[in-house]
Design an enzyme around this catalytic site. Structure first.
Site, PDB file in Angstrom:
ATOM      1  N   HIS A  46      -0.539  -7.308   9.623  1.00  0.00           N
ATOM      2  CA  HIS A  46      -0.648  -6.083  10.015  1.00  0.00           C
ATOM      3  C   HIS A  46      -2.182  -5.618  10.314  1.00  0.00           C
ATOM      4  CE1 HIS A  46       0.376  -1.585   8.670  1.00  0.00           C
ATOM      5  NE2 HIS A  46       1.012  -2.133   9.696  1.00  0.00           N
ATOM      6  N   ASP A  49       0.572  -9.666   3.169  1.00  0.00           N
ATOM      7  CA  ASP A  49      -0.760  -9.321   4.152  1.00  0.00           C
ATOM      8  C   ASP A  49      -2.023  -9.619   3.300  1.00  0.00           C
ATOM      9  OD1 ASP A  49       0.948  -8.850   6.149  1.00  0.00           O
ATOM     10  OD2 ASP A  49       0.875  -6.594   5.785  1.00  0.00           O
ATOM     11  N   ARG A  94      -0.079 -22.041  25.974  1.00  0.00           N
ATOM     12  CA  ARG A  94       1.384 -21.741  25.485  1.00  0.00           C
ATOM     13  C   ARG A  94       1.042 -20.722  24.265  1.00  0.00           C
ATOM     14  NH1 ARG A  94       2.429 -23.288  29.899  1.00  0.00           N
ATOM     15  NH2 ARG A  94       4.074 -24.931  30.282  1.00  0.00           N
ATOM     16  N   ASN A 105       0.931  -1.244  -0.055  1.00  0.00           N
ATOM     17  CA  ASN A 105       0.032  -0.065   0.254  1.00  0.00           C
ATOM     18  C   ASN A 105       0.893   1.182   0.000  1.00  0.00           C
ATOM     19  OD1 ASN A 105      -2.906  -0.950   0.065  1.00  0.00           O
ATOM     20  ND2 ASN A 105      -2.080  -2.104   1.818  1.00  0.00           N
TER      21      ASN A 105
HETATM   22  O1  F6P Z   1       3.485  -5.888   5.620  1.00  0.00           O
HETATM   23  C1  F6P Z   1       4.228  -7.080   5.874  1.00  0.00           C
HETATM   24  C2  F6P Z   1       4.597  -7.356   7.246  1.00  0.00           C
HETATM   25  O2  F6P Z   1       5.355  -8.316   7.375  1.00  0.00           O
HETATM   26  C3  F6P Z   1       3.443  -7.219   8.239  1.00  0.00           C
HETATM   27  O3  F6P Z   1       2.817  -8.527   8.178  1.00  0.00           O
HETATM   28  C4  F6P Z   1       4.020  -6.680   9.686  1.00  0.00           C
HETATM   29  O4  F6P Z   1       3.249  -6.278  10.451  1.00  0.00           O
HETATM   30  C5  F6P Z   1       5.193  -5.884   9.026  1.00  0.00           C
HETATM   31  O5  F6P Z   1       5.267  -6.154   7.716  1.00  0.00           O
HETATM   32  C6  F6P Z   1       6.367  -5.967   9.771  1.00  0.00           C
HETATM   33  O6  F6P Z   1       7.318  -4.884   9.137  1.00  0.00           O
HETATM   34  P1  F6P Z   1       8.656  -4.698   9.649  1.00  0.00           P
HETATM   35  O7  F6P Z   1       9.457  -5.468   8.306  1.00  0.00           O
HETATM   36  O8  F6P Z   1       8.915  -3.114   9.249  1.00  0.00           O
HETATM   37  O9  F6P Z   1       9.246  -5.076  10.859  1.00  0.00           O
END
Ligand code: F6P
Length: 344
Positions: A182, A138, A260, A114
């Site tokens: 996300h 995502d 867990r 995005n």
């Molecule tokens: O957008 C892909 C993603 O892996 C999400 O699922 C996750 O929240 C985020 O990126 C993690 O981002 P970063 O690489 O900035 O830790």
């Protein structure tokens, strides 16, 4: 748009990486070189390479042997050229334009999620020829039914859930598994269903912890001694801990059943793309080059009802593709007894 045929194009990969990026680079590049005789350059580390004029010439031989590789041969970053935080940041859009013209580019292919599409749209408004390709594990890019990376992540998350079943059963425990996504619950919904999760929690469906616990207790009482809870990272929870830790603590306190947690994390983004992602990324890549050859700029390539198509970038900006709470898979799941935490 110039009336002459595009001769030189750039490619960049931006945002969080995912399996299939190299397949997409290869799809763009090989089609450009073999079919259209274009020259292809790859910018390093996403939009940072475009700002710093850091690039490499991609010959056909550079694109061989990368189809199955995870990550991106170009590197990536979360550089946002229109977010002005530090002194000098406001020069970035101008630098991009300058480099684009100095390198005599006819178009840039921006592969990302995005945020990447939003920046690509800004560059379009500045007069650059851009084509976007949607990627992310995502699956939350608006305007397309599917992004590449999602299928690979789904495979990894499903395998992890499969493995939790046996250990959960041996110990008669509640197992919480947190997956990425996300703000969207696509990975949790699909992996949860593919892996036979008993409770699936999505950001799109507000959950009630009492409802979650009631479901676990009912399972316990009906001689189902273990439960698998699949949770998306984006559900509502205190930000000082993971969603999985928050749930594990609450479930163990209320039900007194041993609980867990597993936070799957970045393994979902790593490694070789699934065959479906290799195909999807290749098709998106080849189609993006065709769009350039046809002068179809300012668009993102997309898949709708199994057909390749394009969507104007200006329509995509600031929108997210989220799971509909009445998604057919959710409705089917509910009828089979899968809980989403909003029951009772
Ligand atoms: O957008 C892909 C993603 O892996 C999400 O699922 C996750 O929240 C985020 O990126 C993690 O981002 P970063 O690489 O900035 O830790």
């Amino acid at each position: 748009m110039s009336s002459s045929k595009p001769k030189r194009i750039g490619i960049l990969t931006a945002g969080g990486d995912c399996p299939g990026l190299n397949a997409a680079i290869r799809g763009v590049g090989k089609t450009a070189i073999v079919e259209y005789g274009m020259e292809v350059i790859g910018f390093t580390a996403g939009y940072a390479g475009l700002i710093q004029k850091d690039y490499m010439l991609l010959k056909e031989s550079d694109l061989s042997g990368i189809l199955t590789l995870g990550g991106t041969i170009l590197g990536t970053s979360r550089e946002k050229p229109y977010r002005f935080v530090n002194e000098g940041d406001s020069d970035k859009p101008e630098l991009i334009k300058q480099n684009y013209h100095e390198l005599e580019l006819d178009a840039v292919v921006c592969i990302g999620g995005n945020g990447t599409m939003k920046t690509a749209d800004r560059l379009r408004k500045e007069g650059l020829n851009v084509v976007g390709i949607p990627k992310t594990i995502d699956n939350d890019v608006w305007g397309t039914d599917i992004t590449f990376g999602f299928d690979s992540a789904l495979q990894i998350a499903t395998e992890a859930i499969d493995r939790l079943h046996t250990t959960a059963n041996s110990h008669q425990r509640v197992m919480i598994i947190e997956v990425m996504g996300h703000h969207a619950g696509w990975i949790a919904l699909y992996a949860g269903m593919a892996g036979g999760g008993d409770i699936i929690l999505l950001p799109e469906i507000p959950y009630n912890i009492r409802s979650v616990c009631k479901k676990i207790e009912e399972r316990y009482e009906s001689k189902k001694p273990y439960s698998i809870v699949v949770v998306a990272e984006g559900i509502d929870h205190p930000k000082k801990m993971s969603a999985a830790s928050h749930l594990a603590e609450a479930i163990q306190t209320y039900t007194e059943i041993e609980t867990r947690e597993t936070v799957l994390g970045y393994v979902q983004r790593g490694g070789s793309p699934s065959p479906m992602d290799r195909i999807l990324a290749t098709r998106y890549g080849a189609f993006a080059t065709q769009c350039i050859a046809d002068g179809n700029f300012g668009t993102m390539v997309a898949m709708k009802n199994n057909q390749l198509t394009t969507v104007p970038l200006e329509e995509i900006s600031d929108k997210l593709s989220l799971v509909d709470k009445d998604h057919p898979l959710i409705l089917k799941a509910r009828r089979m007894g899968v809980a989403f935490g909003d029951e009772y």
